[in-house]
Design a protein around this motif. Structure first.
Motif, PDB file in Angstrom:
ATOM      1  N   UNK A   1       0.838  -1.190   0.000  1.00 44.21           N
ATOM      2  CA  UNK A   1       0.000   0.000   0.000  1.00 44.21           C
ATOM      3  C   UNK A   1       0.875   1.243   0.000  1.00 44.21           C
ATOM      4  N   UNK A   2       0.471   2.252  -0.803  1.00 46.27           N
ATOM      5  CA  UNK A   2       1.234   3.490  -0.825  1.00 46.27           C
ATOM      6  C   UNK A   2       1.365   4.101  -2.212  1.00 46.27           C
ATOM      7  N   UNK A   3       2.597   4.533  -2.547  1.00 49.01           N
ATOM      8  CA  UNK A   3       2.897   5.216  -3.806  1.00 49.01           C
ATOM      9  C   UNK A   3       3.054   4.235  -4.964  1.00 49.01           C
ATOM     10  N   UNK A   4       2.915   4.762  -6.181  1.00 43.37           N
ATOM     11  CA  UNK A   4       3.189   3.961  -7.375  1.00 43.37           C
ATOM     12  C   UNK A   4       4.694   3.822  -7.557  1.00 43.37           C
ATOM     13  N   UNK A   5       5.394   4.945  -7.465  1.00 46.76           N
ATOM     14  CA  UNK A   5       6.859   4.951  -7.523  1.00 46.76           C
ATOM     15  C   UNK A   5       7.348   6.158  -6.737  1.00 46.76           C
ATOM     16  N   UNK A   6       8.647   6.435  -6.798  1.00 45.44           N
ATOM     17  CA  UNK A   6       9.206   7.476  -5.926  1.00 45.44           C
ATOM     18  C   UNK A   6       9.370   8.841  -6.586  1.00 45.44           C
ATOM     19  N   UNK A   7       8.760   9.047  -7.768  1.00 42.46           N
ATOM     20  CA  UNK A   7       8.909  10.351  -8.410  1.00 42.46           C
ATOM     21  C   UNK A   7       7.629  10.761  -9.134  1.00 42.46           C
ATOM     22  N   UNK A   8       6.702  11.425  -8.416  1.00 39.37           N
ATOM     23  CA  UNK A   8       5.448  11.839  -9.042  1.00 39.37           C
ATOM     24  C   UNK A   8       5.646  12.800 -10.212  1.00 39.37           C
ATOM     25  N   UNK A   9       6.634  13.693 -10.102  1.00 40.05           N
ATOM     26  CA  UNK A   9       6.792  14.743 -11.103  1.00 40.05           C
ATOM     27  C   UNK A   9       7.430  14.265 -12.399  1.00 40.05           C
TER      28      UNK A   9
ATOM     29  N   UNK B   1      10.933   9.955 -15.785  1.00 40.40           N
ATOM     30  CA  UNK B   1      12.310   9.620 -16.140  1.00 40.40           C
ATOM     31  C   UNK B   1      13.258   9.620 -14.958  1.00 40.40           C
ATOM     32  N   UNK B   2      12.814  10.211 -13.856  1.00 45.36           N
ATOM     33  CA  UNK B   2      13.664  10.277 -12.675  1.00 45.36           C
ATOM     34  C   UNK B   2      13.327   9.242 -11.617  1.00 45.36           C
ATOM     35  N   UNK B   3      12.477   8.291 -11.954  1.00 47.04           N
ATOM     36  CA  UNK B   3      12.072   7.255 -10.994  1.00 47.04           C
ATOM     37  C   UNK B   3      13.235   6.316 -10.696  1.00 47.04           C
ATOM     38  N   UNK B   4      13.456   6.050  -9.417  1.00 45.09           N
ATOM     39  CA  UNK B   4      14.490   5.084  -9.015  1.00 45.09           C
ATOM     40  C   UNK B   4      13.899   3.880  -8.287  1.00 45.09           C
ATOM     41  N   UNK B   5      12.679   4.031  -7.756  1.00 43.32           N
ATOM     42  CA  UNK B   5      12.013   2.926  -7.042  1.00 43.32           C
ATOM     43  C   UNK B   5      10.633   2.690  -7.633  1.00 43.32           C
ATOM     44  N   UNK B   6      10.462   1.530  -8.259  1.00 40.09           N
ATOM     45  CA  UNK B   6       9.181   1.164  -8.865  1.00 40.09           C
ATOM     46  C   UNK B   6       8.402   0.297  -7.877  1.00 40.09           C
ATOM     47  N   UNK B   7       7.811   0.924  -6.874  1.00 41.02           N
ATOM     48  CA  UNK B   7       7.218   0.185  -5.771  1.00 41.02           C
ATOM     49  C   UNK B   7       6.142  -0.810  -6.198  1.00 41.02           C
ATOM     50  N   UNK B   8       5.166  -0.350  -6.974  1.00 41.70           N
ATOM     51  CA  UNK B   8       4.074  -1.230  -7.391  1.00 41.70           C
ATOM     52  C   UNK B   8       4.578  -2.286  -8.363  1.00 41.70           C
TER      53      UNK B   8
ATOM     54  N   UNK C   1       6.672  -9.680  -1.105  1.00 43.49           N
ATOM     55  CA  UNK C   1       6.911  -8.261  -1.374  1.00 43.49           C
ATOM     56  C   UNK C   1       7.940  -7.747  -0.374  1.00 43.49           C
ATOM     57  N   UNK C   2       8.946  -7.046  -0.861  1.00 43.46           N
ATOM     58  CA  UNK C   2      10.021  -6.536   0.004  1.00 43.46           C
ATOM     59  C   UNK C   2       9.590  -5.233   0.678  1.00 43.46           C
ATOM     60  N   UNK C   3       9.251  -4.230  -0.132  1.00 47.03           N
ATOM     61  CA  UNK C   3       8.748  -2.961   0.408  1.00 47.03           C
ATOM     62  C   UNK C   3       7.233  -3.028   0.415  1.00 47.03           C
ATOM     63  N   UNK C   4       6.643  -3.095   1.612  1.00 45.72           N
ATOM     64  CA  UNK C   4       5.197  -3.312   1.709  1.00 45.72           C
ATOM     65  C   UNK C   4       4.399  -2.031   1.921  1.00 45.72           C
ATOM     66  N   UNK C   5       5.035  -0.989   2.484  1.00 44.91           N
ATOM     67  CA  UNK C   5       4.321   0.257   2.771  1.00 44.91           C
ATOM     68  C   UNK C   5       5.187   1.458   2.394  1.00 44.91           C
ATOM     69  N   UNK C   6       4.603   2.403   1.673  1.00 44.91           N
ATOM     70  CA  UNK C   6       5.237   3.703   1.429  1.00 44.91           C
ATOM     71  C   UNK C   6       4.191   4.777   1.702  1.00 44.91           C
ATOM     72  N   UNK C   7       4.640   5.984   1.916  1.00 45.86           N
ATOM     73  CA  UNK C   7       3.737   7.099   2.208  1.00 45.86           C
ATOM     74  C   UNK C   7       3.245   7.712   0.906  1.00 45.86           C
ATOM     75  N   UNK C   8       1.930   7.686   0.659  1.00 45.65           N
ATOM     76  CA  UNK C   8       1.411   8.240  -0.597  1.00 45.65           C
ATOM     77  C   UNK C   8       1.595   9.747  -0.680  1.00 45.65           C
ATOM     78  N   UNK C   9       1.903  10.224  -1.861  1.00 47.60           N
ATOM     79  CA  UNK C   9       2.028  11.654  -2.129  1.00 47.60           C
ATOM     80  C   UNK C   9       0.989  12.017  -3.184  1.00 47.60           C
ATOM     81  N   UNK C  10       0.142  12.991  -2.870  1.00 51.49           N
ATOM     82  CA  UNK C  10      -0.891  13.362  -3.823  1.00 51.49           C
ATOM     83  C   UNK C  10      -1.842  14.373  -3.227  1.00 51.49           C
TER      84      UNK C  10
END
Length: 206
Positions: free
Chosen positions: A159-167, A170-177, A190-199
């Motif tokens: 649960x959380x963000x799609x990846x680590x770069x909303x803006x 091309x600058x995404x480094x973590x593809x969480x989903x 799943x390794x990373x199970x929770x991230x804080x959503x930004x939106x």
């Protein structure tokens, strides 16, 4: 002049408010929880329920909206997730919990227009009552829940963000989903199970 007794009362009041805030934020599903069934109207006019997905390995539930700049920035990435993972048994289900009374771009007609013009390829459901969003514990759009089908139940695995770069895609480094679903599709945890959503914060109806 604030007395010592009044200071203690103020501190207690602040603590209570903070606790209430934390309880609200921690409401809804957590990792490992089984998700209850829901049934919402799709932009094609048909009703869609989680129970309809009997022949999948899981689903990617994404709470999103038309008006939010963050949601719009992720739109093509959401379409790409469905294109990549629907064939692997993890289709996208998009849900709009935004109040059209607050944001006119989130009316059902505008949702239909957006889904059609972008050719989503996945359901775009309207959560009129916002009850499904509250059931999940959603606070922002976009916010993702990756569910794995275990027996007859859907269980929260991420649960959380799609990846680590909303803006900047091309600058995404973590593809969480992407990483979460790839692991589940490959029979791995799943390794990373929770991230804080930004939106955009959801405006709740009274």
């Amino acid at each position: 002049m604030i007395t010592k007794n009044n200071k203690m009362k103020i501190c207690l009041l602040i603590s209570m408010v903070l606790c209430l805030g934390m309880n609200f934020q921690s409401g809804g599903y957590q990792i490992g929880d089984a998700v209850g069934n829901f049934r919402l109207k799709n932009t094609d006019g048909n009703m869609v329920s989680l129970g309809d997905y009997s022949n999948v390995k899981g689903v990617i539930v994404i709470f999103t909206s038309n008006h939010c700049p963050f949601a719009r920035a992720y739109e093509d990435r959401i379409i790409a997730l469905n294109s990549k993972f629907a064939s692997q048994g993890f289709p996208v289900i998009a849900i709009n919990p935004s109040d059209p009374g607050t944001h006119q771009d989130d009316t059902f007609e505008k949702m239909k227009e957006r889904s059609s013009s972008k050719n989503y390829g996945y359901p775009y459901l309207v959560d009129d009552s916002q009850q499904v969003a509250k059931m999940f514990g959603v606070g922002r759009t976009p916010q993702v829940y990756v569910l794995q089908k275990v027996g007859a139940k859907f269980t929260v695995r991420y649960m959380g963000m799609i990846d680590d770069n909303p803006q900047d895609p091309g600058g995404v480094t973590k593809l969480y989903v992407d990483e979460a679903v790839s692991n589940l599709a490959g029979g791995k945890p799943v390794v990373t199970t929770i991230t804080k959503p930004v939106g955009c914060a959801i405006k709740w109806k009274n």
